[in-house]
Design an enzyme around this catalytic site. Sequence first.
Site, PDB file in Angstrom:
ATOM      1  CB  THR A 143      -0.888   0.032   1.260  1.00 47.94           C
ATOM      2  OG1 THR A 143      -0.030   0.123   2.401  1.00 47.94           O
ATOM      3  CG2 THR A 143      -1.738  -1.220   1.365  1.00 47.94           C
ATOM      4  CD  GLU A 201      -5.278  -2.580   1.735  1.00 48.77           C
ATOM      5  OE1 GLU A 201      -5.524  -2.002   0.648  1.00 48.77           O
ATOM      6  OE2 GLU A 201      -4.807  -1.985   2.716  1.00 48.77           O
ATOM      7  CE  LYS A 209     -17.734  13.730  14.978  1.00 46.68           C
ATOM      8  NZ  LYS A 209     -17.374  12.854  16.056  1.00 46.68           N
ATOM      9  CD1 TRP A 258     -20.366  11.684  10.021  1.00 47.98           C
ATOM     10  CD2 TRP A 258     -18.267  12.421  10.079  1.00 47.98           C
ATOM     11  NE1 TRP A 258     -19.697  10.973  10.984  1.00 47.98           N
ATOM     12  CE2 TRP A 258     -18.409  11.406  11.037  1.00 47.98           C
ATOM     13  CE3 TRP A 258     -17.023  13.042   9.933  1.00 47.98           C
ATOM     14  CZ2 TRP A 258     -17.361  10.990  11.855  1.00 47.98           C
ATOM     15  CZ3 TRP A 258     -15.984  12.629  10.735  1.00 47.98           C
ATOM     16  CH2 TRP A 258     -16.156  11.617  11.689  1.00 47.98           C
TER      17      TRP A 258
HETATM   18  P1  ADP Z   1      -3.595   4.593  -1.642  1.00 47.09           P
HETATM   19  O1  ADP Z   1      -4.750   5.493  -1.960  1.00 47.09           O
HETATM   20  O2  ADP Z   1      -3.260   4.662  -0.187  1.00 47.09           O
HETATM   21  O3  ADP Z   1      -2.499   4.748  -2.599  1.00 47.09           O
HETATM   22  P2  ADP Z   1      -5.040   2.391  -2.745  1.00 47.09           P
HETATM   23  O4  ADP Z   1      -4.637   2.579  -4.152  1.00 47.09           O
HETATM   24  O5  ADP Z   1      -5.186   1.015  -2.250  1.00 47.09           O
HETATM   25  O6  ADP Z   1      -4.029   3.084  -1.803  1.00 47.09           O
HETATM   26  O7  ADP Z   1      -6.334   3.253  -2.507  1.00 47.09           O
HETATM   27  C1  ADP Z   1      -7.558   2.720  -2.125  1.00 47.09           C
HETATM   28  C2  ADP Z   1      -8.498   3.837  -1.805  1.00 47.09           C
HETATM   29  O8  ADP Z   1      -8.686   4.688  -2.934  1.00 47.09           O
HETATM   30  C3  ADP Z   1      -9.886   3.391  -1.455  1.00 47.09           C
HETATM   31  O9  ADP Z   1      -9.975   2.975  -0.118  1.00 47.09           O
HETATM   32  C4  ADP Z   1     -10.712   4.647  -1.719  1.00 47.09           C
HETATM   33  O10 ADP Z   1     -10.633   5.557  -0.636  1.00 47.09           O
HETATM   34  C5  ADP Z   1      -9.988   5.257  -2.884  1.00 47.09           C
HETATM   35  N1  ADP Z   1     -10.707   4.934  -4.119  1.00 47.09           N
HETATM   36  C6  ADP Z   1     -10.486   3.895  -4.945  1.00 47.09           C
HETATM   37  N2  ADP Z   1     -11.337   3.927  -6.000  1.00 47.09           N
HETATM   38  C7  ADP Z   1     -12.120   5.023  -5.828  1.00 47.09           C
HETATM   39  C8  ADP Z   1     -13.197   5.607  -6.568  1.00 47.09           C
HETATM   40  N3  ADP Z   1     -13.631   5.116  -7.722  1.00 47.09           N
HETATM   41  N4  ADP Z   1     -13.763   6.721  -6.061  1.00 47.09           N
HETATM   42  C9  ADP Z   1     -13.338   7.261  -4.902  1.00 47.09           C
HETATM   43  N5  ADP Z   1     -12.328   6.766  -4.175  1.00 47.09           N
HETATM   44  C10 ADP Z   1     -11.728   5.658  -4.618  1.00 47.09           C
END
Ligand code: ADP
Length: 544
Positions: free
Chosen positions: A185, A328, A439, A444
């Site tokens: 991640t 994940e 918040k 929210w």
């Molecule tokens: P990081 O953002 O930490 O690089 P990831 O690529 O695993 O790691 O990101 C996952 C996160 O990205 C999700 O938990 C969500 O918050 C956000 N995300 C993924 N796809 C979307 C989407 N289509 N719209 C909004 N947020 C998204």
Amino acid sequence: MDGLMQRRSLALPPVFHRAEQIFAHKTMVTVRPDGVRSVTIAAWAQRVRRLATVLDQLGLDTGARVGTFAWNTQEHVELYFAAPCSGRILHTVNVRLFTEQIQYVIEHASDEALFVEKSLLPIVWPLRNELPRVRHWVVIDDGSDVEIPTDERVHDYDQLLARAAPFEGRFEVDDENSAAAICYTSGTTGNPKGVVYSHRSILLHSMLNLMADHIGLSERDTVLPVVPLFHVNAWGLPYASVMAGATLVLPGSRTDPESILDLVERQRVTVTAGVPTVWNNAVPHLSRFDLSSLRIVVSGGAAVPVVLSEAWRVQAGVPITQAWGMTETSPMASFGSLRSHHDDLDTESLSMVRASQGQVLPLIDLRLVDTDSGAEVPWDGTSVGELQASGPWVASGYLGDGEGGDSFTEDGWLRTGDIAGIDSYGYIRLVDRSKDLVKSGGEWISSVDLENHIMAHPAVLEAAVIAKPDEKWSERPVACVVLHADELITGDDILNHLADRVAKWWLPDEVHFLDEIPKTSTGKFSKKTLRERFYPSDVNTPQR
Ligand code: ADP
């Protein structure tokens, strides 16, 4: 009574062998500084076989971790198959991480060999003394003029391949649950965490990418992953494309908007995928290219504002389709293509559907949980809760931590950290990441909604909303805005634009105009960096 079907493991070798046999005539294309290179799948497969022998010759045992430090290239896809099909584990290192994080992930994954593109050597070679476990540094010539160090640990990729005999026969992986690949991640909070994909999870995820109601990849497709191969396996597209027999078009490191659009036009790309920033930066150039070959533009990783998807629909003839997922979740867990119940909707309503994160995919279980009471929240489209996920391509733990940990519930579901609502058709609407919600006075405010509205202002290129600490309300929203070149508007213009779109108490307390929104290593808005810049004393509070 057991079923009487063969228990053949769901592993990558059959995907490779089928492609080698029946898609030998098809091609894979890579953009290099010296031009565009195309190889047949027959030639590519032969190189994968040679590479498997090279991994033997380097003394890498079954289960050894093979690190990659590379962009989207044919060689990278060779490693994608040679490492797992020969029983090793592929670890794709994000080249945009901070140096300390790069060192951390290579060390933490116990990489024994690192395959590095020549132009990226200056980032990682200086770390060699801190990485004693890396016994072999294999340099992939990407056409750059970086000098290769003279050192007995350093080898040339093409020379190794030329000297190695191709592995003969069929690759075998008996245990479908054995590890095939590791992605970390991005570590926005704390150290990056290693997600370990199995052969089974990659195989099922690839099949999913071929499903008609998902991307529907087929042999006729030409697929351009703009998303880097080091970001969640480029969302599974290299594996799925080889499975389908689709043509992969790999942009190397050239992912500026004009290069990408030019590649779409020249290669007649049908499917492409990337984070919203890529598609947003491309908008001013859309009209100059023939993009008529595109049938689907996938966006994931962050929310797509209505105005962005509509710009693509109107100017390129194809809207943006959102996917939602995480490292994940391999990452695909939902997909925003339209269903029959949308047939009668007008243009504006359809644009709102496209602004959602799409419908939950088969075999993925989702639930919404009220974080205070622990009760499940209904899928009624309006109630919101923490999104939790479970499924055959969802992680059960992190490398080195075993199963469980804070990110998982007692019954083994993944806590995504996203706050969302889901409608009765299974369409997700993400309200925010829990750490990005504002918040205010116990209520929210969704930064995603506010950004969506601000970006609908014609003068605005990018907008990110962050929380400002506030004595009375606990937090208040603050907007960080980037304008298009030559635009000049004030904070009041933004507030007036928002006034009839959101509740009064949602209006940002401040509007800052910036030259650029800082981005994470995966190209998303880095709200953490913005919070550090504007409110340095607040970034270590627990909810941050
Ligand atoms: P990081 O953002 O930490 O690089 P990831 O690529 O695993 O790691 O990101 C996952 C996160 O990205 C999700 O938990 C969500 O918050 C956000 N995300 C993924 N796809 C979307 C989407 N289509 N719209 C909004 N947020 C998204």
